[in-house]
Scaffold this active site. Structure first.
Site, short mmCIF file in Angstrom:
data_model
loop_
_atom_site.label_atom_id
_atom_site.label_comp_id
_atom_site.label_asym_id
_atom_site.label_seq_id
_atom_site.Cartn_x
_atom_site.Cartn_y
_atom_site.Cartn_z
N ALA A 156 17.74 27.36 49.31
CA ALA A 156 16.84 26.41 49.55
C ALA A 156 15.82 27.01 50.66
CB ALA A 156 17.56 25.10 49.94
N GLY B 280 21.74 27.71 48.22
CA GLY B 280 21.03 27.17 47.11
C GLY B 280 21.11 28.22 45.87
N GLU C 110 24.26 28.58 44.52
CA GLU C 110 24.64 27.56 43.72
C GLU C 110 24.05 27.18 42.51
OE1 GLU C 110 23.63 24.96 47.31
OE2 GLU C 110 25.58 24.10 47.31
N GLU D 185 25.22 28.18 54.75
CA GLU D 185 24.74 26.90 55.30
C GLU D 185 25.22 26.60 56.57
OE1 GLU D 185 25.67 27.27 52.15
OE2 GLU D 185 24.42 26.24 50.77
C1 HXC Z 1 12.74 30.30 53.51
C2 HXC Z 1 13.47 32.26 53.69
C3 HXC Z 1 14.54 32.12 53.25
C4 HXC Z 1 15.02 30.69 52.97
C5 HXC Z 1 14.46 34.22 53.60
N1 HXC Z 1 13.43 33.80 53.52
N2 HXC Z 1 15.35 33.19 53.19
N3 HXC Z 1 12.44 31.47 54.00
N4 HXC Z 1 14.04 29.78 53.21
N5 HXC Z 1 16.35 30.39 52.73
C6 HXC Z 1 12.24 34.56 54.42
C7 HXC Z 1 12.14 34.82 55.88
O1 HXC Z 1 11.78 33.89 56.69
C8 HXC Z 1 11.36 35.92 55.72
O2 HXC Z 1 9.98 35.56 55.98
C9 HXC Z 1 11.30 36.48 54.46
O3 HXC Z 1 11.91 35.75 53.86
C10 HXC Z 1 12.09 37.78 54.65
O4 HXC Z 1 13.34 37.53 55.20
P1 HXC Z 1 14.06 38.36 56.39
O5 HXC Z 1 14.99 37.46 57.18
O6 HXC Z 1 13.08 38.78 57.07
O7 HXC Z 1 14.66 39.61 55.42
P2 HXC Z 1 16.09 40.10 55.78
O8 HXC Z 1 15.94 40.68 57.25
O9 HXC Z 1 16.42 41.54 54.60
O10 HXC Z 1 17.15 39.27 55.69
C11 HXC Z 1 17.58 38.69 54.36
C12 HXC Z 1 18.50 37.53 54.49
C13 HXC Z 1 17.76 36.47 55.46
C14 HXC Z 1 19.84 37.91 54.97
C15 HXC Z 1 18.64 36.85 53.10
O11 HXC Z 1 16.34 36.17 55.28
C16 HXC Z 1 18.59 35.21 55.53
O12 HXC Z 1 19.64 35.13 56.32
N6 HXC Z 1 17.98 34.19 55.13
C17 HXC Z 1 18.43 32.91 54.81
C18 HXC Z 1 19.74 32.71 53.95
C19 HXC Z 1 20.29 31.33 54.04
O13 HXC Z 1 20.79 30.74 55.17
N7 HXC Z 1 20.20 30.59 52.82
C20 HXC Z 1 20.99 29.00 52.93
C21 HXC Z 1 19.73 28.46 52.84
S1 HXC Z 1 20.27 26.54 53.37
P3 HXC Z 1 8.59 35.75 57.08
O14 HXC Z 1 7.59 35.06 56.83
O15 HXC Z 1 9.37 35.77 58.40
O16 HXC Z 1 8.44 37.27 56.81
C22 HXC Z 1 20.43 26.05 51.62
C23 HXC Z 1 20.98 24.80 51.31
C24 HXC Z 1 21.12 24.39 49.95
O17 HXC Z 1 20.37 26.86 50.63
C25 HXC Z 1 21.66 23.05 49.84
C26 HXC Z 1 21.04 22.37 48.84
C27 HXC Z 1 19.95 23.17 48.07
#
Ligand code: HXC
Length: 258
Positions: free
Chosen positions: A65, A109, A112, A132
């Site tokens: 998400a 998400g 999911e 998460e």
């Molecule tokens: C918003 C995101 C994002 C996300 C990545 N980005 N994941 N933006 N929401 N979930 C953005 C980063 O901010 C960054 O933007 C760009 O994408 C590239 O990401 P990087 O982190 O620079 O890439 P990398 O170093 O290759 O790392 C990849 C990654 C990391 C390991 C996937 O991005 C990451 O940990 N992302 C979050 C994963 C996560 O926690 N997902 C769960 C979300 S909560 P900028 O602008 O900085 O370049 C969820 C809740 C679900 O899903 C519940 C109901 C739906």
């Protein structure tokens, strides 16, 4: 129709939806979820589309998400808008088969969403996770429930409590994905699988899908009973007659969806 956050195309009998927010690793914003719902509605209504493929980029199916959109929400915002319920569950309502073709990250998400599809085909670079907990929250689109049903309690706890990622090989070994293919072959292999399904009788494929999904909602006895009744119903179709006649006559069946 053109969308801001996804690409939509048809290839023969297969409808393909590609998540397309590359700068955010396909983070699932509310706009993307809206676009996805509209595209699924259109494919479901299109009689030429018999199977739907949902995919992302080589780097990310979806990294979850959209954290930037979600970060400032209050409890009341989440509660009153019933955050993620509307739209997110659309894929689970599809009656046509939906295949997730996953390369790169399928996190939170994103994982999911892939699990809401009927099967997951993974590229060898796929990484799945429910991270998460690292953000001070928890899976909210079925992760604690669907992952547990797919991989069992111990591994689901491991994934959801540590927030670690699992690679494609581990995901295949534990039954989360049905096949792994080399990244370069993902699209071709998934299209082959989709076309194989698209050549079947669509109503029979829909009945099979409903019956398998029923396994997640019932006791074994209720599920077997449901399966038996639907199995009986296939004998009311022209396609059952055609399928069995074609076998006996040593030819390929020609299904008419009747
Ligand atoms: C918003 C995101 C994002 C996300 C990545 N980005 N994941 N933006 N929401 N979930 C953005 C980063 O901010 C960054 O933007 C760009 O994408 C590239 O990401 P990087 O982190 O620079 O890439 P990398 O170093 O290759 O790392 C990849 C990654 C990391 C390991 C996937 O991005 C990451 O940990 N992302 C979050 C994963 C996560 O926690 N997902 C769960 C979300 S909560 P900028 O602008 O900085 O370049 C969820 C809740 C679900 O899903 C519940 C109901 C739906």
């Amino acid at each position: 129709m053109a969308y801001d956050t996804i690409l939509v195309e048809t290839s023969g009998k297969v409808g393909v939806i590609t998540l397309n927010r590359p700068k955010a690793l396909n983070a699932l914003s509310s706009g993307l979820i809206r676009d996805l719902g509209a595209a699924l509605d259109a494919f479901e209504a299109n009689p030429d589309v018999r199977v739907i493929v949902l995919t992302g980029s080589e780097k990310a199916f979806a990294a979850g998400a959209d954290i930037k959109e979600m970060a400032g929400k209050s409890y009341m915002d989440a509660y009153l808008e019933d955050f993620i319920t509307l739209g997110w569950e659309r894929v689970t309502k599809c009656r046509k088969p939906v295949i997730a073709a996953v390369a790169g990250f399928a996190l939170g998400g994103g994982c999911e969403l892939a699990m809401m599809c009927d099967m997951i085909i993974a590229a060898d670079n796929a990484k799945f996770g429910q991270p998460e907990i690292n953000l001070g929250t928890m899976p909210g689109a079925g992760g604690t429930q669907r992952l547990t049903r797919f991989v069992g309690k111990s591994k689901a706890m491991d994934m959801c409590l540590t927030g670690r990622m699992m690679d494609a090989d581990e995901a295949w070994k534990c039954g989360l994905v049905s096949r792994i293919v080399p990244l370069d072959d993902l699209r071709d292999e998934v299209m082959k699988i989709a076309e194989t399904i698209a050549d079947k009788s669509l109503p029979i494929a829909m009945m099979v899908k409903e019956a398998v999904n029923t396994a997640y909602e019932t006791t074994l006895a209720q599920g077997i009973h449901y399966e038996r009744r639907v199995f009986h119903a296939t004998f009311a179709t022209d396609d059952q007659k055609e399928g069995m006649t074609a076998f006996i006559e040593k030819r390929q069946p020609s299904f008419t969806d009747r």
